[in-house]
Design an enzyme around this catalytic site. Structure first.
Site, PDB file in Angstrom:
ATOM      1  N   ASP A 148     -24.532 -47.813 -15.084  1.00 24.45           N
ATOM      2  CA  ASP A 148     -24.874 -46.742 -14.140  1.00 24.45           C
ATOM      3  C   ASP A 148     -23.930 -45.553 -14.266  1.00 24.45           C
ATOM      4  O   ASP A 148     -24.355 -44.394 -14.285  1.00 24.45           O
ATOM      5  CB  ASP A 148     -24.848 -47.275 -12.704  1.00 24.45           C
ATOM      6  CG  ASP A 148     -25.979 -48.248 -12.420  1.00 24.45           C
ATOM      7  OD1 ASP A 148     -26.909 -48.336 -13.244  1.00 24.45           O
ATOM      8  OD2 ASP A 148     -25.933 -48.925 -11.374  1.00 24.45           O
ATOM      9  N   ASP A 163     -11.929 -37.147 -11.922  1.00 23.20           N
ATOM     10  CA  ASP A 163     -11.258 -37.976 -10.907  1.00 23.20           C
ATOM     11  C   ASP A 163     -12.013 -39.292 -10.715  1.00 23.20           C
ATOM     12  O   ASP A 163     -12.281 -39.723  -9.590  1.00 23.20           O
ATOM     13  CB  ASP A 163     -11.153 -37.231  -9.579  1.00 23.20           C
ATOM     14  CG  ASP A 163     -10.142 -37.897  -8.630  1.00 23.20           C
ATOM     15  OD1 ASP A 163      -9.267 -38.636  -9.119  1.00 23.20           O
ATOM     16  OD2 ASP A 163     -10.230 -37.674  -7.420  1.00 23.20           O
TER      17      ASP A 163
END
Length: 302
Positions: free
Chosen positions: A57, A74
């Site tokens: 995913d 991040d």
């Protein structure tokens, strides 16, 4: 946000503070994060099914993002959340994201998931030195590689990836983690995941696998069955005689497990209730064997 297809449901302002009004964005409601999954998995690590699901995913999301020239910058367990509605993992928090080649953020990535070139750039920025190594989408692959290694091992690896030993030979450390991890089902070809992570954690960003390349790994061709993972977890509390998942209405997430005796069944009920599996919290109910065999629970809950 439109360019990376993030759905914005609304905008509102928060109550005023010393800094003034805060503008808030209303986004999709998601569920448990990978950080919470790691906390629940203790030192056992996540199942191979969940690890594979998360890897696929997130890599698909990164391939989409990188194809449009954006870097997340991040990626960490807290920024990967499960969507129960769509039954998949999603990336959040694009606060440090930037357009590749036009980086306007000095300090990027979170400590412990920071790629070597990002570490160098952050140090140079802190010292006031301009230029240096340019960060590319390869930093996202590094971060995801650390996340998946933590999911497999069940260990936080911040101090490991910051050690001299890791810098000297990260490949050997990855080999050691996979060799020392006890896998109940030896038929599971964990070496495919090991090789995938090695390709994502290469020191040189130009040698690192891209998201599109990583999706071609043989690891994603393995049909891990969530029923096997459920059985493996349930077997920790006693001998499992039978287990089935209703196929007529699988969306409700019901699983029925028969133990060899009532004591094991009750022990499993106490141990499993409150745990998380496949991004969902478990609520276990004990039923006598006669009710189980009559299918009473199955018929009344559908």
């Amino acid at each position: 946000m439109q360019r990376i297809q993030v759905t914005l449901y609304g905008v509102f302002t928060d109550s005023p503070s010393a800094q003034g009004l805060s503008c808030c964005l209303l986004l999709e409601l998601l569920d448990i994060s990978v950080s919470e999954l790691l906390a629940h998995s203790s030192l056992h690590g996540c199942s191979m099914w969940i690890t594979q699901h998360c890897a696929r995913d997130v890599l698909e999301g990164l391939a989409f993002l990188h194809h449009r020239g954006y870097v997340h910058a991040d990626l960490k367990p807290r920024n990967i959340l499960w969507s129960a509605e769509e039954e998949g993992f999603k990336l959040i928090d694009f606060g440090l994201s930037f357009k590749e080649g036009i980086q306007d953020v000095k300090y990027i990535q979170t400590d412990g998931y920071r790629a070597p070139e990002a570490e160098l750039q952050n140090c140079l920025s802190k010292a006031g030195v301009q230029g240096g190594t340019e960060c590319t989408s390869a930093i996202d692959l590094w971060s995801l590689g650390i996340v998946l290694l933590e999911m497999f091992s069940g260990m936080k690896l911040k101090h490991t990836v910051q050690s001299q030993e890791w810098r000297a030979n990260s490949s050997a450390i990855i080999e050691h983690i996979f060799a020392s991890k006890s896998v109940v089902n030896s038929a599971i070809p964990a070496y495919h995941l090991r090789d995938l992570l090695k390709s994502m954690l290469r020191e040189d960003p130009q040698e690192r696998a891209t998201a599109a390349e990583a999706l071609c790994s043989p690891f994603f061709s393995i049909p891990f069955d969530i029923v096997d993972d459920i059985r493996e977890e349930c077997c920790k509390y006693g001998r499992v005689v039978s287990l089935f998942v209703p196929k007529e209405n699988p969306g409700k997430g019901h699983v029925f497990v028969e133990y060899a005796n009532a004591a094991d069944s009750k022990a499993a009920q106490r141990a499993l209730t409150g745990k998380s599996f496949d991004g969902k919290f478990v609520v276990a109910t004990f039923y006598p064997l006669s009710a189980y065999k009559r299918g009473y629970l199955y018929q009344t809950m559908l």
